[in-house]
Each structure stands twice: as C-alpha cells, then as structure tokens.
Enzyme design. Structure first.
Site, short mmCIF file in Angstrom:
data_model
loop_
_atom_site.label_atom_id
_atom_site.label_comp_id
_atom_site.label_asym_id
_atom_site.label_seq_id
_atom_site.Cartn_x
_atom_site.Cartn_y
_atom_site.Cartn_z
CG ASN A 174 46.30 44.82 29.44
OD1 ASN A 174 47.24 45.48 29.00
ND2 ASN A 174 45.52 45.25 30.42
CD GLU A 204 40.05 43.68 32.53
OE1 GLU A 204 40.76 42.67 32.40
OE2 GLU A 204 40.50 44.82 32.57
CG HIS A 223 42.80 48.47 31.89
ND1 HIS A 223 43.16 48.61 33.21
CD2 HIS A 223 42.85 47.14 31.62
CE1 HIS A 223 43.43 47.41 33.71
NE2 HIS A 223 43.24 46.50 32.77
N GLY A 225 45.97 39.72 31.96
CA GLY A 225 47.13 40.54 32.25
C GLY A 225 48.34 39.69 32.60
N GLY A 226 48.52 39.43 33.91
CA GLY A 226 49.70 38.72 34.40
C GLY A 226 50.02 37.43 33.65
CB SER A 239 42.97 37.02 38.98
OG SER A 239 43.37 38.17 39.68
CE LYS A 262 47.01 44.66 33.68
NZ LYS A 262 46.40 44.63 34.99
P1 PGA Z 1 45.18 40.34 35.38
O1 PGA Z 1 44.88 41.68 34.54
O2 PGA Z 1 44.88 39.19 34.48
O3 PGA Z 1 46.64 40.44 35.73
O4 PGA Z 1 44.30 40.37 36.56
C1 PGA Z 1 43.76 41.78 33.73
C2 PGA Z 1 43.67 43.19 33.21
O5 PGA Z 1 43.92 44.13 33.96
O6 PGA Z 1 43.32 43.39 32.04
#
Ligand code: PGA
Length: 241
Positions: free
Chosen positions: A7, A157, A85, A224-225, A203, A9
């Site tokens: 994702n 999440e 989300h 995400g990241g 994360s 974003k």
């Molecule tokens: P993250 O994001 O891996 O950066 O924590 C996950 C998400 O929001 O789907």
C-alpha cells in the site's frame, strides 16, 4: 506462502513511481499485489504482479468529482482494491455505511475488496481490541450479500501499529495477532459460513518479517512503508513465497 500486498499510500512522485516499476519489473509472483496511488495505476499495469486501487467511489458513476469508480478500475484491468483503511476513516471521516457501499461497488465489478479493520491504542489498552475489530467487520458487511463475503480479503491493521502511529515500529506480539486473526476467521465462519484470507498490517518490514511468518493462522501482510522501495518489497515477496 503468505500474500504480500503493498500500500504505497500518497508517497511516491512520478519519478520515484517510475523507478519502482523498473525495479520490480522482473518480479513475477502469484502471492503479491501492489496498490499505488490511483494516478499511477496505468503506469504500474506493465508489472507482472497484480495492481490494486487504494480506494473507490461509493457510488457507480456521475456527479462525484475527484472520485474513481469500480467500473473505471475494472476497465483498467484492476482486480483488487483496498477499502476502509484507517487513514480514510480518520482523515476522510469514512463510515462503515460508506465502506459497505464501496465493498458492494467492488464486488459488483468482480474486484476483490481488501477490507481494513483495526483498533486504536485506547481500545487495545482497554482490552477491547477484538470487540472493536469484529464490530467494524459486522458494520461494514451489514449490507453485503452473504454469498459474496468469501471473496473479500480482510486486513487486520491495529491503528497504533501503523508506521508514524503513536508508537512507531511497535507492533503486537505474535500471540496478539494470532488471537485477533482467529477471532476474525471464527466470526466470519460462524456468521456467514465462509472462510476468507486474513492478513496483518502495521509496520511490517524485513526486520520483523521472519518472526511474523511464524504465525500460521495469518495469511499475509498489508505493507505500507516497506513497499515504497522496489528492492525491499522484492525481498519481502521472495521471503513470503
Ligand atoms: P505501514 O502501513 O506498513 O507503513 O505501517 C501499513 C498500512 O497502513 O497499510
């Protein structure tokens, strides 16, 4: 094998998105999906892994300036889309009613909804994590046809574990994830007689992946990241294959 969904974003600019596509161009995997910013869907379509949307319009067409409909996603060949989300719930005030409508729009076009649910840190501290999550699920699925529910992917999440949350890089223990994943699966089985894929998000990165992979009940990850750099995302896909 675990399903890996990226994702991205609203992070990458055009140049970075193009480099990402180039970096991932050789990856041919049936266990990965990447969800870029909607404006890059076309750019990512050349990849060998499926591409998904990050959101969809709750209605099917017409006077909805700025929106992208499920019909438009489908015309582009998109078969997956994130919905509900926590960032949309928080910053766009998205309600369960809207999320339910979006799920129906997606299912109507044979697009797999990736439904995100998760508790806040306060809910967790109050011991209400599982209740909050099941309630979000119940509300989002209230107006969805029973026989369609098996097509959905659920992403658990916890809001407090998502990067840039109040405690960055602090994630639930494997037991905590397993318990909620099982609660979700049991609820869906008891209420609708169906099993779905349930994945964890918050994360996830190369440092915690091996430990997380020990949770047999968990079917994969929403990332995400760690999905922003082709090399890192590629490694995660390889480890999960
Ligand atoms: P993250 O994001 O891996 O950066 O924590 C996950 C998400 O929001 O789907």
């Amino acid at each position: 094998m675990k399903l890996v969904i990226g994702n991205q974003k609203a992070y990458l600019g055009y140049g970075a998105a193009s480099s990402f596509v180039e970096g991932l161009s050789t990856v041919d995997s049936s266990n990965a999906i990447i969800c870029p910013s909607n404006i890059y869907l076309e750019l990512y379509k050349d990849l060998k892994i499926p591409v998904g949307g990050q959101d969809v319009c709750a209605d099917n067409e017409g006077k909805r300036t700025g929106e992208i409909t499920a019909v438009q996603l489908k015309e582009l060949g998109i078969n997956y889309c994130i919905v509900g989300h926590s960032e949309r719930r928080e910053y766009q005030n998205e309600t369960s009613v809207t999320i339910g409508k979006k799920i129906n729009q997606l299912l109507g076009q044979d697009i797999v909804p990736i439904l995100c649910i998760g508790e806040s840190f306060e809910d967790k501290e109050a011991g209400k994590g599982a209740d909050v999550v099941i309630n979000q699920l119940k509300e989002a699925l209230e107006n969805v046809e029973k026989d369609q529910i098996g097509k959905i992917i659920v992403a658990y999440e916890p809001v407090w574990a998502i990067s840039n949350g109040i405690r960055p890089n602090v994630i639930p223990s494997n037991t905590e994830i397993k318990d909620i994943v099982c609660s979700i699966k049991n609820f869906l089985l008891d209420s609708y007689g169906t099993t779905v894929k349930v994945i964890y998000g918050g994360s996830v990165n190369l440092n915690n992946l091996d430990e997380l992979n020990k949770i047999d009940e968990n079917d994969g990850y929403l990332i995400g990241g760690a999905s922003l750099k082709a090399e890192e995302f590629k490694k995660i896909i390889e480890i999960c294959a």
